[in-house]
Scaffold this motif. Structure first.
Motif, PDB file in Angstrom:
ATOM      1  N   GLU A 175       0.829  -1.205   0.000  1.00 15.60           N
ATOM      2  CA  GLU A 175       0.000   0.000   0.000  1.00 15.60           C
ATOM      3  C   GLU A 175       0.861   1.252   0.000  1.00 15.60           C
ATOM      4  O   GLU A 175       0.563   2.232  -0.705  1.00 15.60           O
ATOM      5  CB  GLU A 175      -0.920  -0.021   1.219  1.00 15.60           C
ATOM      6  N   MET A 176       1.936   1.240   0.786  1.00 17.00           N
ATOM      7  CA  MET A 176       2.848   2.389   0.846  1.00 17.00           C
ATOM      8  C   MET A 176       3.403   2.732  -0.530  1.00 17.00           C
ATOM      9  O   MET A 176       3.584   3.904  -0.864  1.00 17.00           O
ATOM     10  CB  MET A 176       4.026   2.083   1.777  1.00 17.00           C
ATOM     11  N   PHE A 177       3.676   1.695  -1.332  1.00 17.73           N
ATOM     12  CA  PHE A 177       4.318   1.898  -2.626  1.00 17.73           C
ATOM     13  C   PHE A 177       3.339   1.786  -3.796  1.00 17.73           C
ATOM     14  O   PHE A 177       3.761   1.699  -4.947  1.00 17.73           O
ATOM     15  CB  PHE A 177       5.466   0.896  -2.792  1.00 17.73           C
ATOM     16  N   GLY A 178       2.043   1.783  -3.509  1.00 15.59           N
ATOM     17  CA  GLY A 178       1.041   1.811  -4.558  1.00 15.59           C
ATOM     18  C   GLY A 178       0.918   0.526  -5.350  1.00 15.59           C
ATOM     19  O   GLY A 178       0.603   0.560  -6.545  1.00 15.59           O
ATOM     20  N   VAL A 179       1.144  -0.616  -4.691  1.00 10.32           N
ATOM     21  CA  VAL A 179       1.063  -1.925  -5.342  1.00 10.32           C
ATOM     22  C   VAL A 179      -0.151  -2.669  -4.798  1.00 10.32           C
ATOM     23  O   VAL A 179      -0.441  -2.593  -3.594  1.00 10.32           O
ATOM     24  CB  VAL A 179       2.360  -2.735  -5.080  1.00 10.32           C
ATOM     25  N   PRO A 180      -0.897  -3.405  -5.634  1.00  9.65           N
ATOM     26  CA  PRO A 180      -2.076  -4.139  -5.161  1.00  9.65           C
ATOM     27  C   PRO A 180      -1.710  -5.154  -4.072  1.00  9.65           C
ATOM     28  O   PRO A 180      -0.608  -5.712  -4.074  1.00  9.65           O
ATOM     29  CB  PRO A 180      -2.594  -4.847  -6.412  1.00  9.65           C
ATOM     30  N   PRO A 181      -2.613  -5.410  -3.152  1.00 12.37           N
ATOM     31  CA  PRO A 181      -2.343  -6.374  -2.081  1.00 12.37           C
ATOM     32  C   PRO A 181      -2.255  -7.805  -2.615  1.00 12.37           C
ATOM     33  O   PRO A 181      -2.775  -8.119  -3.687  1.00 12.37           O
ATOM     34  CB  PRO A 181      -3.543  -6.206  -1.143  1.00 12.37           C
ATOM     35  N   MET A 182      -1.600  -8.643  -1.831  1.00 12.46           N
ATOM     36  CA  MET A 182      -1.434 -10.053  -2.188  1.00 12.46           C
ATOM     37  C   MET A 182      -2.319 -10.935  -1.309  1.00 12.46           C
ATOM     38  O   MET A 182      -2.665 -10.574  -0.182  1.00 12.46           O
ATOM     39  CB  MET A 182       0.019 -10.493  -1.955  1.00 12.46           C
ATOM     40  N   THR A 183      -2.618 -12.131  -1.808  1.00 15.33           N
ATOM     41  CA  THR A 183      -3.184 -13.177  -0.965  1.00 15.33           C
ATOM     42  C   THR A 183      -2.030 -13.986  -0.379  1.00 15.33           C
ATOM     43  O   THR A 183      -0.882 -13.875  -0.826  1.00 15.33           O
ATOM     44  CB  THR A 183      -4.086 -14.117  -1.767  1.00 15.33           C
TER      45      THR A 183
END
Length: 217
Positions: free
Chosen positions: A32-40
């Motif tokens: 989230e800090m680096f603007g990347v989608p979350p992972m499962t």
């Protein structure tokens, strides 16, 4: 496993400690800090590896400056520490430790978690008496592997690596054992998928109980 194994070196995170949810949440905080989608968790278990810097650079899709890496590392660790009280020991952990001691074996704990953070947690769980030595990471190496730490851990105890099995949850545990001349058993309950663990060529177990059964072999 062959006979002759008298000492187990246990990994902590993802092995004796069931903290997958905390690791995943901390990683997604970084995303989230680096603007990347979350992972499962399944995503994480497919891609997580050491060294950590190139892993995160691949995950985030770009190189990281030293300052960015320090910020990322601090953010991850801070978020993880907030969730640590929600983590529990892995299923069967205490019974497995007791059984190995009753069988006449010795055991120690080696983690890549920071030593100053690790020892209070081990103490809080009441596990210190099970181990001949507890070591967390006290220095950073360029290789970012457990191998150098394992060598020092065994040397400090005067233990012959040929009598040792390392039980851990990622392929770096297998690499570390191989580098020092020890055996390894990997558990498929932590931060790496069973398929990736099996690719190391080392035995893979679905529980701590099964892992020790493989040691007895």
């Amino acid at each position: 496993m062959r006979n002759g194994i008298r000492h187990i070196v246990w990994d902590w995170n993802g092995t004796l400690l069931d903290d997958n949810h905390a690791n995943l949440a901390a990683a997604n905080h970084v995303c989230e800090m680096f603007g990347v989608p979350p992972m499962t968790l399944e995503d994480w278990r497919k891609i997580f590896r050491r060294p950590l810097v190139p892993f995160y650079e691949e995950l985030l899709g770009r190189p990281l400056s030293d300052e960015e890496w320090q910020r990322l590392d601090a953010a991850y660790n801070s978020y993880y520490q907030r969730l640590l009280p929600s983590c529990r020991l892995a299923d069967g952990a205490v019974d497995t430790l007791h059984q190995w001691r009753r069988a006449g074996g010795t055991q120690s704990l080696l983690s890549m978690a920071a030593h100053d953070h690790l020892v209070p947690v081990i103490t809080e769980f009441g596990l210190v008496s099970h181990f001949t030595r507890v070591d967390g990471r006290q220095r950073t190496t360029d290789a970012d592997s457990k191998a150098e730490h394992l060598a020092a851990h065994l040397d400090a105890q005067g233990i012959d690596p040929a009598t040792v099995v390392l039980i851990g949850d990622i392929d770096d545990d297998a690499h570390a054992a191989r580098m020092v001349g020890a055996k390894a058993v990997l558990v498929a309950t932590g931060l790496m998928s069973r398929e990736r663990l099996e690719a190391t060529g080392h035995p893979v177990a679905d529980s701590l109980t099964e892992a020790v059964q493989l040691v007895h072999g």
